[in-house]
Design a protein around this motif. Structure first.
Motif: not given
Length: 347
Positions: A273, A266, A269-270
């Motif tokens: 993006r 996660r 992913y940031l």
């Protein structure tokens, strides 16, 4: 063609009906102000939706009908009860009469093809119509046809598909001399069905001047963008299309699952993006929504039934391109130029 591109819309077609059709038309109108619309459907529903879209209301004429074709209706049933009075038929009829340059519908594909073929007929020199679609590739976009209009094709029909696909590519992809390939199980000349090998021989020997005939291509060449136009018959073309759509959804599901599996994923992913946003944009089916019924005496565009407003706008945009640059005239000219000369019989 008139100064404006006149587009007839089946306002009651598709999974979402007039709400998506009018929203999509409004988006397309902003991109192409030289457009006028004929809207066929329930005038009460359409009028309510037009109230919040003054530009579209000004550019549109509403023709009332409360008859629509169901998404699960058989083509024969649709022809029996929808002829002359359904929103789908009336949109096609507007093209037939010359009141519109193109018809766009998100309705039942089989019914739309049956009505279009029955009412518009095929261009002289074309045995059967085809559905052509835009296909995202590593190089940009290609055109693939036929993706489901009919099953099977002889050598003559495959050559016709190549001619029609090249004419569409010259306009939609803005390529003066599109490259064309025949989809086959291999690139060797000894491989494939007789019809495909015969079409290959004809195209290699007589390909029109506005076409660059590449030869055989395989399934993985479609996504690579090896050629601008991929030609195949409707059975294999539809399987290829549905397989690609399913693979894209499968990949998106895998990616979503992987990105949420751990805290590290996660966080990663940031940071990524922007890259994922670019990937999503490339894979967005709305950008290439719209199949063209080629080979008819008129332009008909089939939008995906479950699309949203952006997707329907893409289908309308495609119809605008096809009409503004008169793809039908290009197809007719090429067919005339490549027609075999009459054989003189000695007396």
């Amino acid at each position: 063609m008139s100064q404006k591109v006149r587009i007839a819309l089946d306002a009651m077609g598709g999974d979402h009906g007039a709400s998506v059709v009018l929203a999509g038309a409004d988006i397309s109108l902003a991109r192409h102000p030289d457009t006028s619309f004929l809207l066929f459907g329930d005038e009460t529903v359409i009028g309510r939706l037009l109230a919040d879209r003054p530009a579209l209301r000004e550019a549109s004429t509403v023709v009332h009908t409360d008859v629509s074709i169901k998404m699960d209706e058989k083509p024969s049933q649709a022809l029996r009860h929808g002829r002359w009075r359904s929103s789908m038929w009336l949109a096609i009829d507007a093209v037939k009469k010359g009141d519109a340059d193109v018809a766009v519908s998100a309705g039942n594909t089989g019914a739309l093809m049956a009505m279009s073929k029955f009412h518009l007929r095929t261009i002289p020199g074309v045995s059967r119509p085809a559905i052509a679609c835009l296909w995202p590739t590593l190089r940009g976009e290609s055109i693939v046809l036929d993706v489901g209009a009919s099953i099977g094709a002889d050598e003559q029909h495959l050559v016709q598909l190549a001619i029609m696909g090249a004419a569409m590519a010259s306009v939609v992809l803005d390529i003066d001399r599109p490259s064309v390939g025949l989809l086959n199980v291999g690139v060797e000349e000894v491989k494939g069905l007789d019809e495909i090998r015969q079409a290959h021989q004809v195209l290699r020997a007589t390909a029109p001047g506005r076409m660059d005939y590449h030869g055989f291509v395989e399934g993985d060449d479609i996504g690579k963008g090896t050629v601008d136009v991929v030609v195949t018959e409707g059975f294999s073309g539809n399987i290829a299309l549905k397989t690609a759509e399913g693979t894209a959804k499968q990949f998106a599901a895998y990616l979503k699952s992987a990105m949420g599996r751990t805290l590290a994923a996660r966080i990663g992913y940031l940071f990524a993006r922007k890259a994922f946003s670019t990937l999503k944009e490339k894979m967005d089916p709305r950008k290439v929504n719209g199949g063209v019924f080629l080979g008819l005496n008129g332009v008909v565009i089939k939008s995906h039934g479950g699309t949203d407003a952006e997707g329907f706008a893409a289908a309308v945009d495609l119809g605008w391109d096809m009409a503004r640059y008169d793809v039908l005239a290009r197809i007719r000219r090429t067919l005339d130029a490549t027609a075999p000369a009459p054989v003189e019989v000695a007396s």
